[in-house]
Design an enzyme around this catalytic site. Structure first.
Site, mmCIF file in Angstrom:
data_model
loop_
_atom_site.group_PDB
_atom_site.id
_atom_site.type_symbol
_atom_site.label_atom_id
_atom_site.label_comp_id
_atom_site.label_asym_id
_atom_site.label_seq_id
_atom_site.Cartn_x
_atom_site.Cartn_y
_atom_site.Cartn_z
ATOM 1 N N PHE A 11 10.610 10.497 29.901
ATOM 2 C CA PHE A 11 10.688 9.693 31.116
ATOM 3 C C PHE A 11 12.089 9.124 31.277
ATOM 4 O O PHE A 11 12.579 8.979 32.406
ATOM 5 C CB PHE A 11 9.643 8.571 31.083
ATOM 6 C CG PHE A 11 9.522 7.841 32.388
ATOM 7 C CD1 PHE A 11 9.068 8.501 33.522
ATOM 8 C CD2 PHE A 11 9.867 6.510 32.492
ATOM 9 C CE1 PHE A 11 8.970 7.844 34.752
ATOM 10 C CE2 PHE A 11 9.768 5.839 33.708
ATOM 11 C CZ PHE A 11 9.312 6.513 34.839
ATOM 12 N N TYR A 12 12.744 8.794 30.170
ATOM 13 C CA TYR A 12 14.135 8.348 30.229
ATOM 14 C C TYR A 12 14.988 9.387 30.951
ATOM 15 O O TYR A 12 15.716 9.070 31.905
ATOM 16 C CB TYR A 12 14.680 8.109 28.827
ATOM 17 C CG TYR A 12 16.191 8.064 28.753
ATOM 18 C CD1 TYR A 12 16.904 7.022 29.336
ATOM 19 C CD2 TYR A 12 16.910 9.073 28.114
ATOM 20 C CE1 TYR A 12 18.291 6.978 29.286
ATOM 21 C CE2 TYR A 12 18.297 9.041 28.061
ATOM 22 C CZ TYR A 12 18.979 7.995 28.648
ATOM 23 O OH TYR A 12 20.355 7.959 28.598
ATOM 24 N N ALA A 13 14.900 10.641 30.518
ATOM 25 C CA ALA A 13 15.692 11.705 31.133
ATOM 26 C C ALA A 13 15.310 11.895 32.596
ATOM 27 O O ALA A 13 16.176 12.129 33.448
ATOM 28 C CB ALA A 13 15.491 13.009 30.367
#
Length: 344
Positions: A154-156
């Site tokens: 989700f960060y990416a």
């Protein structure tokens, strides 16, 4: 004196970048919320060093980029020449535990920056993305013109989304934007949640280190001073919307906007076991390895093609991993003065 907004100025990269900009005669407005994601005292020490180094040329502002109206007020007050947006909720693994913080900081925060820039346009905006945006791509080294559609965390996903958000603003409002994708950054004053910090701390204490995917991982380790020098040089590489929609070969410039993506990496992929060996050499100690499976959201390898960076700036990061790791270990010992294994 030109004024630069640096968001995330108390962070690892933001601190080094702000220090570099101050040394080159820029006035820096440094925004940071001093979050408790990791040791607050480390962030406070970084800001204190910037205040000492910059004097009146450094203005610290404590606040969150996602706070409604804060960015607009700062842009109105300071009329920034350049904006370098580094503030974000970082970390692949933490994004599994607390995804909402990534939504608020990375997406809403970037939206607030873009809206303020729309109203008060700077000469150039540089926004931090990540090599994690390449996701499931296996063709290496990564090139900026490769498709990046399959993010693994989700960060990416939030960082790739900020690239798309910035592109729309660049197209609609003619805002010059450079998105830089940096790779595994390391060096003095680094983040405690990153591998080099955790490994060094454990090895010096005689504790085992967790080595994911049994050590079968490769990273393009990029020394922080190389990274921030590249960012500084990119300030003058302002993207221009191509009049005929034709993009030069090898350039990631958008055909419809003054928007470009640039890799900043060491152009080398180093085996994790070799990275650990560099820490062992710098500490003079042998690590006890706790071999672990791959963690969710992680990728087995990263490797940058940084030819576009060199074309635009004439610069190529090149600090050797052994030298960079040795510099970090020297800083860590001086800053923390640890009781090392085998010592009283």
């Amino acid at each position: 004196m030109q004024t630069v907004l640096v968001t995330g100025s108390a962070g690892f990269i933001g601190f080094h970048l702000s220090k570099l900009l101050l040394s080159h005669g820029y006035r820096v407005v440094g925004l940071d919320c001093i979050s408790d994601y990791y040791d607050v005292s480390l962030k406070e020490a970084r800001h204190a060093m910037l205040a000492e180094a910059g004097g009146d040329a450094f203005l610290p502002v404590i606040g969150k980029v996602e706070t409604p109206g804060l960015m607009m007020a700062l842009f109105e007050e300071h009329n920034f020449d350049y904006v370098i947006h580094l503030a974000a909720q970082a970390g692949v693994r933490y994004s599994i535990e607390n995804p909402r913080s990534y939504l608020e900081s990375n997406l809403i925060g970037t939206f607030e920056i873009l809206e303020a820039a729309r109203a008060h346009p700077p000469k150039h905006m540089l926004l931090a993305s990540t090599s994690s945006a390449y996701g499931a791509n296996t063709q290496m080294p990564y090139r900026e013109d490769q498709r990046a559609d399959h993010q693994m965390s989700f960060y990416a996903a939030t960082k790739k989304s900020t690239e798309n958000m910035a592109h729309s603003y660049a197209h609609l409002f003619d805002l010059p934007v450079t998105m830089f994708r940096f790779f595994t950054v390391y060096g003095p004053w680094g983040r405690p949640d990153m591998a080099l910090f955790k490994f060094t701390k454990a090895i010096l204490a005689g504790q085992p280190i967790d080595v994911y995917n049994h050590g079968d991982m490769k990273r393009d380790f990029t020394y922080v001073e190389d990274l921030v020098e590249a960012i500084r040089l990119l300030l003058d590489a302002v993207p221009v919307r191509p009049e005929d929609g034709v993009v030069p070969e090898g350039d990631s410039l958008s055909p419809v906007a003054p928007h470009r993506v640039v890799n900043i990496g060491n152009s080398d992929s180093v085996q994790l076991t070799d990275f650990i060996a560099a820490i062992e050499k710098a500490t003079g100690l042998t690590a006890t390895r706790n071999l672990m499976p791959m963690q969710a959201g992680d990728v087995p390898a990263t490797w940058a093609n940084a030819e576009l960076l060199k074309t635009l700036t004439g610069y190529a990061p090149q600090t050797d991993v052994e030298d960079g790791v040795a510099a970090f270990v020297k800083w860590y010992r001086a800053h923390y003065r640890p009781n090392e294994a085998g010592q009283s």
